[in-house]
Scaffold this motif. Structure first.
Motif, PDB file in Angstrom:
ATOM      1  N   MET A  69      53.614  34.605 -35.865  1.00 47.23           N
ATOM      2  CA  MET A  69      52.325  35.242 -35.763  1.00 47.23           C
ATOM      3  C   MET A  69      51.821  35.514 -37.039  1.00 47.23           C
ATOM      4  O   MET A  69      50.540  35.197 -37.247  1.00 47.23           O
ATOM      5  CB  MET A  69      52.369  36.415 -34.759  1.00 47.23           C
ATOM      6  N   GLU A  70      52.571  36.084 -38.058  1.00 45.74           N
ATOM      7  CA  GLU A  70      51.962  36.350 -39.378  1.00 45.74           C
ATOM      8  C   GLU A  70      51.705  34.841 -40.205  1.00 45.74           C
ATOM      9  O   GLU A  70      50.636  34.944 -41.011  1.00 45.74           O
ATOM     10  CB  GLU A  70      53.187  37.079 -40.149  1.00 45.74           C
ATOM     11  N   GLN A  71      52.475  33.859 -39.883  1.00 46.88           N
ATOM     12  CA  GLN A  71      52.439  32.684 -40.538  1.00 46.88           C
ATOM     13  C   GLN A  71      50.900  32.120 -40.062  1.00 46.88           C
ATOM     14  O   GLN A  71      50.312  31.346 -40.723  1.00 46.88           O
ATOM     15  CB  GLN A  71      53.296  31.575 -40.250  1.00 46.88           C
ATOM     16  N   MET A  72      50.640  32.224 -38.550  1.00 42.64           N
ATOM     17  CA  MET A  72      49.608  31.697 -38.039  1.00 42.64           C
ATOM     18  C   MET A  72      48.286  32.371 -38.451  1.00 42.64           C
ATOM     19  O   MET A  72      47.233  31.977 -38.720  1.00 42.64           O
ATOM     20  CB  MET A  72      49.546  31.652 -36.439  1.00 42.64           C
ATOM     21  N   THR A  73      48.293  33.743 -38.650  1.00 43.74           N
ATOM     22  CA  THR A  73      47.237  34.489 -39.059  1.00 43.74           C
ATOM     23  C   THR A  73      46.981  33.917 -40.541  1.00 43.74           C
ATOM     24  O   THR A  73      45.623  33.981 -40.975  1.00 43.74           O
ATOM     25  CB  THR A  73      47.574  36.217 -38.986  1.00 43.74           C
ATOM     26  N   LEU A  74      47.896  33.798 -41.260  1.00 46.85           N
ATOM     27  CA  LEU A  74      47.536  33.124 -42.635  1.00 46.85           C
ATOM     28  C   LEU A  74      47.013  31.817 -42.569  1.00 46.85           C
ATOM     29  O   LEU A  74      45.933  31.697 -43.581  1.00 46.85           O
ATOM     30  CB  LEU A  74      49.083  32.951 -43.348  1.00 46.85           C
ATOM     31  N   ALA A  75      47.499  31.155 -41.797  1.00 55.04           N
ATOM     32  CA  ALA A  75      46.778  29.779 -41.793  1.00 55.04           C
ATOM     33  C   ALA A  75      45.313  30.050 -41.193  1.00 55.04           C
ATOM     34  O   ALA A  75      44.431  28.976 -41.601  1.00 55.04           O
ATOM     35  CB  ALA A  75      47.562  29.022 -40.707  1.00 55.04           C
ATOM     36  N   LEU A  76      45.177  30.631 -40.323  1.00 58.58           N
ATOM     37  CA  LEU A  76      43.721  30.860 -39.775  1.00 58.58           C
ATOM     38  C   LEU A  76      42.622  31.260 -40.794  1.00 58.58           C
ATOM     39  O   LEU A  76      41.645  30.974 -40.949  1.00 58.58           O
ATOM     40  CB  LEU A  76      43.614  31.847 -38.551  1.00 58.58           C
ATOM     41  N   GLU A  77      43.336  32.223 -41.619  1.00 61.93           N
ATOM     42  CA  GLU A  77      42.655  33.013 -42.616  1.00 61.93           C
ATOM     43  C   GLU A  77      42.129  31.642 -43.809  1.00 61.93           C
ATOM     44  O   GLU A  77      41.047  31.667 -44.266  1.00 61.93           O
ATOM     45  CB  GLU A  77      43.417  33.963 -43.413  1.00 61.93           C
ATOM     46  N   GLU A  78      42.995  31.013 -43.952  1.00 63.59           N
ATOM     47  CA  GLU A  78      43.112  29.898 -44.844  1.00 63.59           C
ATOM     48  C   GLU A  78      41.801  28.972 -44.208  1.00 63.59           C
ATOM     49  O   GLU A  78      41.056  28.457 -45.072  1.00 63.59           O
ATOM     50  CB  GLU A  78      44.375  28.919 -45.122  1.00 63.59           C
ATOM     51  N   GLN A  79      42.106  28.676 -43.099  1.00 65.16           N
ATOM     52  CA  GLN A  79      40.968  27.807 -42.619  1.00 65.16           C
ATOM     53  C   GLN A  79      39.575  28.283 -42.764  1.00 65.16           C
ATOM     54  O   GLN A  79      38.588  27.663 -42.836  1.00 65.16           O
ATOM     55  CB  GLN A  79      41.340  27.698 -40.835  1.00 65.16           C
ATOM     56  N   LYS A  80      39.444  29.609 -42.459  1.00 67.51           N
ATOM     57  CA  LYS A  80      38.005  30.189 -42.768  1.00 67.51           C
ATOM     58  C   LYS A  80      37.537  30.010 -44.209  1.00 67.51           C
ATOM     59  O   LYS A  80      36.293  29.787 -44.208  1.00 67.51           O
ATOM     60  CB  LYS A  80      38.148  31.820 -42.167  1.00 67.51           C
ATOM     61  N   LYS A  81      38.521  30.115 -45.093  1.00 65.11           N
ATOM     62  CA  LYS A  81      38.116  30.070 -46.440  1.00 65.11           C
ATOM     63  C   LYS A  81      37.713  28.703 -46.626  1.00 65.11           C
ATOM     64  O   LYS A  81      36.633  28.371 -47.454  1.00 65.11           O
ATOM     65  CB  LYS A  81      39.135  30.486 -47.371  1.00 65.11           C
ATOM     66  N   THR A  82      38.324  27.593 -46.393  1.00 65.71           N
ATOM     67  CA  THR A  82      38.354  26.123 -46.778  1.00 65.71           C
ATOM     68  C   THR A  82      37.240  25.478 -45.896  1.00 65.71           C
ATOM     69  O   THR A  82      36.807  24.479 -46.260  1.00 65.71           O
ATOM     70  CB  THR A  82      39.518  25.579 -46.975  1.00 65.71           C
TER      71      THR A  82
END
Length: 581
Positions: free
Chosen positions: A21-34
């Motif tokens: 879940m922590e990794q998925m949260t990180l990926a979703l945050e990266e998606q919002k940025k880029t």
């Protein structure tokens, strides 16, 4: 729907223990940025390898895998998807059969991308899965093949159009153009494939600035990309670029304005900041989807053209003297009326420039703030945040203002607050979209404002239009036709009355006009006019009484400028009503 499917992808990966879940949260945050797809973000953050993601999509979610090394793709199919979309979302067209386009992509669950592709290509999209590396290599290979026009004829058209444009701007040493907000432009310039396109757009801008255009229109049609400038209020076609340049030029404009190049379905708004000979200019950029492609309009905002003194606006000495007395009044409402593009903002800004002093608190609420003026507190509405003219005006009243400028009175709430402010010791300036000065009175009453409040608060209404002025280089006397004289209601005496027109020359682009000036009518409510307002008298009755009291109408002011050789009869007729006396 897109949100549900992305949740399905993330939930499925967690359930299959391919990510926490922590990794998925990180990926979703990266998606919002880029702004990338979730699949791309998972790879970029190192949570999954390319092959892990492909294996998961194929085995667990049932997508088919496309090994792009085994595909020989037709470049025409590739070109169905614009290169900017392919690169941003990592997808490439493979095969088109009838109305179905098969597309390889990293994240086939991105319904925003699928909808965008279907709209852009006018096809039903069938997604296949491929690795990020395979797709990027295919994009580099196939778009390189399709970068150049497909025929010698198209090459020649491009060359001719660009040569003509280069010739037009050659020697325009008075326009030294650089970009003030250059991050997006630097990215464009760093891509060799975009260099020529960047130069093309810069040449269009340079010519527009030299020609003193107020707007640049870049619009696709069936045969190419038409470019028009609005000069002195009217559109003039400048050049037509070949169809092969359309996608690149539109994308370059959007990149400069920091718009989403992949979003082609909805209108967007942005800005470009330019430096012209060390002078800053803003361009408001608007994209609009049409049946033939995206249209771009760039409005040129040059302080030198708007922030002028009162004496430069073209008012007659009589009107100027009366208006100057109005703007130093301690309270009341002053309205400036006219259609869009009639110079209302210029008049209000000139008035504020005239009266600003250290001891006066001037606060504005505008939509948008087009020009920043020193020592004036300017605010801008934000409807998405619930900050409209009415709410902004309520807040301004808590800011201890002496003078308030409201960009436009659009509804009852704004009108009611403005009148209350005027009746409690504030000078309020605003605009209305009405055809004449008397029409502003009835417009406020139609909004629901009590007539006695209108009569008590309005101290002056200025109606105005902009008319083109005759080019001095080709100005000649001419004899108007009897029909033109009759329509204009001009008191003309052959041999004694002189009127002029421009014959057309290089200096005015063969139009006969160069520059614009203002024609006005200024209504000052007398006690009798106030009585008519309270009685809800028709606009025509109020206007006739104002004329009896000495008001000069728009048509009459225009005819005065005709007789002084400033403008033409046809211009005055074009912008003023035929029924004016």
């Amino acid at each position: 729907m897109a949100r549900i499917e992305k949740k399905l992808l993330s939930t499925s990966l967690v359930q299959n223990k391919l990510a926490t879940m922590e990794q998925m949260t990180l990926a979703l945050e990266e998606q919002k940025k880029t702004g990338n797809t979730l699949g791309h973000s998972l790879i970029e953050t190192g949570i999954l390898t390319e092959q892990q993601l492909v294996d998961f999509l194929v085995r667990h979610l049932g997508f088919n895998y496309a090994n792009l090394k085994n595909y020989l793709i037709d470049v025409k199919t590739v070109k169905l998807i614009p290169e900017d979309i392919s690169r941003k979302y990592n997808c490439i067209g493979l095969i088109k059969v009838k109305n179905e386009l098969t597309v390889a992509m990293v994240d086939p669950l991105d319904t925003f991308l699928l909808d965008n592709l279907e709209y852009t290509t006018a096809s039903k999209v069938k997604p296949l899965v491929s690795t990020l590396t395979e797709i990027q290599e295919a994009i580099d290979h196939y778009y390189a093949l399709s970068d150049e026009p497909t025929t010698k004829s198209e090459l020649q058209k491009e060359s001719n159009a660009l040569s003509m444009l280069a010739k037009e701007v050659q020697g325009l040493d008075d326009v030294n153009l650089t970009f003030a907000s250059a991050s997006a432009v630097v990215n464009l310039a760093s891509n060799p494939a975009s260099t020529n396109v960047l130069e093309t757009v810069k040449m269009i801008m340079k010519k527009a600035l030299h020609d003193k255009a107020s707007d640049i229109h870049i619009e696709p049609d069936d045969n190419g990309l038409r470019t028009r400038f609005r000069i002195d209020g009217l559109l003039q076609e400048i050049l037509s670029l070949p169809k092969s340049l359309e996608a690149a030029v539109i994308s370059a404009c959007k990149v400069m304005a920091e718009l989403d190049i992949a979003e082609k379905r909805v209108p967007q708004d942005g800005r470009i900041k330019l430096q012209i000979n060390s002078h800053e200019i803003d361009m408001r950029v608007s994209s609009y989807p049409t049946l033939r492609g995206e249209k771009i309009v760039m409005r040129i905002l040059d302080k030198r053209n708007v922030l002028r003194g009162m004496e430069e606006l073209g008012f007659t000495e009589t009107v100027l003297a009366k208006f100057r007395k109005l703007i130093i009044r301690p309270n009341g409402i002053i309205l400036v009326t006219g259609p869009t593009g009639s110079g209302k903002t210029s008049t209000l800004y000139a008035a504020l420039q005239q009266i600003k002093k250290p001891e006066i608190n001037i606060v504005t609420i505008e939509d948008p703030v087009e020009y920043q003026i020193a020592n004036i507190n300017q605010g801008q509405i934000n409807p998405k945040a619930g900050f409209d003219f009415a709410n902004g005006l309520r807040s301004i009243l808590r800011q201890d203002p002496d003078v308030i400028m409201v960009g436009e009175i659009r509804d009852y709430d704004t009108a009611e607050i403005a009148i209350r402010a005027a009746l409690t010791g504030h000078l309020v300036m605003s605009t209305l979209h009405t055809n004449d000065s008397a029409g502003a009175i009835t417009r406020l009453i139609d909004m629901g404002v009590e007539p006695f409040l209108v009569a008590s608060s309005i101290i002056g209404v200025m109606a105005q239009r902009l008319v083109r002025t005759i080019c001095e280089d080709c100005k000649q006397e001419f004899v108007p036709s009897p029909a033109l004289i009759k329509r204009a209601k001009l008191l003309y005496q052959a041999g004694r009355t002189k009127v002029y027109q421009g014959e057309g020359c290089d200096n005015c682009n063969r139009t006969g006009y160069k520059g614009r000036t203002t024609i006005t009518e200024l209504l000052l409510p007398t006690e009798h006019i106030k009585e008519l307002i309270v009685q809800k008298s028709p606009t025509s009755v109020i206007k006739n009484e104002a004329m009896n009291q000495g008001m000069t109408t728009l048509r009459a002011d225009g005819l005065g400028k005709v007789l002084r050789g400033i403008t033409t009869l046809t211009e005055v007729i074009r912008v003023s009503a035929d029924d004016e006396i």
